[in-house]
Design a protein around this motif. Structure first.
Motif, PDB file in Angstrom:
ATOM      1  N   PRO A 144       0.604  -1.240   0.022  1.00  0.00           N
ATOM      2  CA  PRO A 144       0.207  -0.006  -0.103  1.00  0.00           C
ATOM      3  C   PRO A 144       0.926   1.417  -0.031  1.00  0.00           C
ATOM      4  O   PRO A 144       0.244   2.305  -0.529  1.00  0.00           O
ATOM      5  N   LYS A 145       2.065   1.246   0.283  1.00  0.00           N
ATOM      6  CA  LYS A 145       3.025   2.392   0.572  1.00  0.00           C
ATOM      7  C   LYS A 145       3.234   2.851  -1.011  1.00  0.00           C
ATOM      8  O   LYS A 145       3.421   4.170  -1.189  1.00  0.00           O
ATOM      9  N   ILE A 146       3.345   2.381  -2.110  1.00  0.00           N
ATOM     10  CA  ILE A 146       3.805   2.754  -3.072  1.00  0.00           C
ATOM     11  C   ILE A 146       2.688   2.554  -4.421  1.00  0.00           C
ATOM     12  O   ILE A 146       3.091   3.017  -5.321  1.00  0.00           O
ATOM     13  N   PHE A 147       1.672   2.201  -3.972  1.00  0.00           N
ATOM     14  CA  PHE A 147       0.482   2.052  -4.806  1.00  0.00           C
ATOM     15  C   PHE A 147      -0.019   3.644  -5.279  1.00  0.00           C
ATOM     16  O   PHE A 147      -0.103   4.295  -4.465  1.00  0.00           O
ATOM     17  N   PRO A 148      -0.233   3.869  -6.612  1.00  0.00           N
ATOM     18  CA  PRO A 148      -0.404   3.231  -7.628  1.00  0.00           C
ATOM     19  C   PRO A 148       0.841   2.770  -8.445  1.00  0.00           C
ATOM     20  O   PRO A 148       1.044   2.232  -9.641  1.00  0.00           O
ATOM     21  N   ARG A 149       2.094   3.308  -7.938  1.00  0.00           N
ATOM     22  CA  ARG A 149       3.495   3.382  -8.783  1.00  0.00           C
ATOM     23  C   ARG A 149       4.150   1.935  -8.259  1.00  0.00           C
ATOM     24  O   ARG A 149       5.327   2.051  -7.966  1.00  0.00           O
ATOM     25  N   CYS A 150       3.417   0.791  -8.396  1.00  0.00           N
ATOM     26  CA  CYS A 150       3.725  -0.416  -8.086  1.00  0.00           C
ATOM     27  C   CYS A 150       5.287  -0.888  -8.848  1.00  0.00           C
ATOM     28  O   CYS A 150       5.569  -1.803  -8.337  1.00  0.00           O
ATOM     29  N   THR A 152      -0.124 -14.351 -13.530  1.00  0.00           N
ATOM     30  CA  THR A 152       0.257 -15.784 -13.265  1.00  0.00           C
ATOM     31  C   THR A 152       1.236 -15.912 -12.098  1.00  0.00           C
ATOM     32  O   THR A 152       1.830 -14.869 -11.868  1.00  0.00           O
ATOM     33  N   ASN A 153       1.102 -16.943 -11.517  1.00  0.00           N
ATOM     34  CA  ASN A 153       2.021 -17.401 -10.168  1.00  0.00           C
ATOM     35  C   ASN A 153       1.518 -16.468  -9.137  1.00  0.00           C
ATOM     36  O   ASN A 153       2.431 -15.959  -8.647  1.00  0.00           O
ATOM     37  N   VAL A 154       0.493 -16.136  -9.026  1.00  0.00           N
ATOM     38  CA  VAL A 154      -0.028 -14.938  -7.822  1.00  0.00           C
ATOM     39  C   VAL A 154      -0.436 -15.958  -6.636  1.00  0.00           C
ATOM     40  O   VAL A 154      -1.053 -17.001  -6.801  1.00  0.00           O
ATOM     41  N   LYS A 155       0.411 -15.454  -5.627  1.00  0.00           N
ATOM     42  CA  LYS A 155       0.204 -16.063  -4.302  1.00  0.00           C
ATOM     43  C   LYS A 155      -0.918 -15.557  -3.631  1.00  0.00           C
ATOM     44  O   LYS A 155      -1.376 -14.315  -3.770  1.00  0.00           O
ATOM     45  N   PRO A 156      -1.790 -16.204  -2.641  1.00  0.00           N
ATOM     46  CA  PRO A 156      -2.836 -15.496  -1.983  1.00  0.00           C
ATOM     47  C   PRO A 156      -2.311 -14.201  -1.410  1.00  0.00           C
ATOM     48  O   PRO A 156      -1.151 -14.069  -0.810  1.00  0.00           O
ATOM     49  N   GLY A 157      -3.265 -13.317  -1.145  1.00  0.00           N
ATOM     50  CA  GLY A 157      -2.914 -11.971  -0.526  1.00  0.00           C
ATOM     51  C   GLY A 157      -3.776 -10.906  -0.649  1.00  0.00           C
ATOM     52  O   GLY A 157      -4.653 -11.237  -1.593  1.00  0.00           O
ATOM     53  N   ARG A 158      -3.519  -9.749  -0.496  1.00  0.00           N
ATOM     54  CA  ARG A 158      -4.479  -8.551  -0.539  1.00  0.00           C
ATOM     55  C   ARG A 158      -3.795  -7.631  -1.759  1.00  0.00           C
ATOM     56  O   ARG A 158      -2.506  -7.307  -1.492  1.00  0.00           O
ATOM     57  N   TYR A 159      -4.337  -7.517  -2.921  1.00  0.00           N
ATOM     58  CA  TYR A 159      -3.550  -6.974  -3.765  1.00  0.00           C
ATOM     59  C   TYR A 159      -4.576  -5.798  -4.509  1.00  0.00           C
ATOM     60  O   TYR A 159      -5.740  -5.644  -4.259  1.00  0.00           O
ATOM     61  N   ALA A 160      -3.784  -4.856  -5.160  1.00  0.00           N
ATOM     62  CA  ALA A 160      -4.623  -3.648  -5.922  1.00  0.00           C
ATOM     63  C   ALA A 160      -3.898  -3.702  -7.290  1.00  0.00           C
ATOM     64  O   ALA A 160      -2.661  -3.726  -7.417  1.00  0.00           O
ATOM     65  N   ILE A 161      -4.678  -3.110  -8.147  1.00  0.00           N
ATOM     66  CA  ILE A 161      -3.999  -3.098  -9.716  1.00  0.00           C
ATOM     67  C   ILE A 161      -4.445  -1.828 -10.247  1.00  0.00           C
ATOM     68  O   ILE A 161      -5.388  -1.048 -10.173  1.00  0.00           O
ATOM     69  N   SER A 215      -6.345   1.103  -0.305  1.00  0.00           N
ATOM     70  CA  SER A 215      -7.807   0.780   0.585  1.00  0.00           C
ATOM     71  C   SER A 215      -8.936   0.753  -0.342  1.00  0.00           C
ATOM     72  O   SER A 215      -9.852  -0.020  -0.275  1.00  0.00           O
ATOM     73  N   ASP A 216      -8.963   1.674  -1.281  1.00  0.00           N
ATOM     74  CA  ASP A 216     -10.044   1.701  -2.106  1.00  0.00           C
ATOM     75  C   ASP A 216      -9.960   0.624  -3.221  1.00  0.00           C
ATOM     76  O   ASP A 216     -10.811   0.442  -4.165  1.00  0.00           O
ATOM     77  N   ALA A 217      -8.841   0.173  -3.818  1.00  0.00           N
ATOM     78  CA  ALA A 217      -8.532  -0.676  -4.778  1.00  0.00           C
ATOM     79  C   ALA A 217      -8.193  -2.052  -4.488  1.00  0.00           C
ATOM     80  O   ALA A 217      -8.385  -2.859  -5.297  1.00  0.00           O
TER      81      ALA A 217
END
Length: 147
Positions: free
Chosen positions: A49-55, A77-86, A126-128
């Motif tokens: 979350p600290k660098i989103f959206p400049r991931c 692909t090869n995505v591990k479980p977690g909390r993601y934002a695109i 948190s919104d994405a």
């Protein structure tokens, strides 16, 4: 129960316009409402979350570049479980950056998971953010343009 799973995969395939449906560890994204087929779509998915959206600053992020079209489909692909934002960018001139007018207003298209809205700047993580449990997942993100 197996029938429900088969129906979910069939629905996933329909959403992807006949493309191969995702498998566990994959997130399929359909991007709609692109205004042109010029350039490329740059996609970046992060758990940070600290660098989103400049991931792109996140070495653990998932990044893809695909040709633009009126409708674009891509697969993380090869995505591990977690909390993601695109975060998405329709880089129409394929110069590798988000072009701006008057130094502030985006000239090119953008989009975010959960269709997070832009208000005086990009949305917060948190919104994405969405939870990914590791199963096959299908998302749709609408591209938006300010100019």
């Amino acid at each position: 129960m197996k029938r429900a799973g088969a129906l979910a995969l069939a629905a996933s395939a329909a959403l992807l316009g006949g493309a191969t449906p995702p498998k566990p560890g994959e997130i399929a994204v359909t991007i709609t409402d692109l205004r042109s087929a010029k350039g490329v779509v740059r996609a970046c998915m992060t758990t940070n979350p600290k660098i989103f959206p400049r991931c792109r600053e996140d070495p653990a992020s998932h990044r893809l570049v695909v040709p633009a079209g009126t409708r674009v489909e891509l697969m993380f692909t090869n995505v591990k479980p977690g909390r993601y934002a695109i975060a998405l960018l329709h880089d129409e001139n394929n110069n590798g950056k988000a072009d701006r007018a008057l130094g502030m207003m985006p000239k090119e298209g953008f989009g975010f998971s959960r269709d997070a809205k832009v208000q005086m700047g990009p949305p917060k993580f948190s919104d994405a953010v969405f939870d990914y449990k590791g199963d096959a997942a299908v998302l749709t993100i609408r591209m938006r343009y300010m100019l």
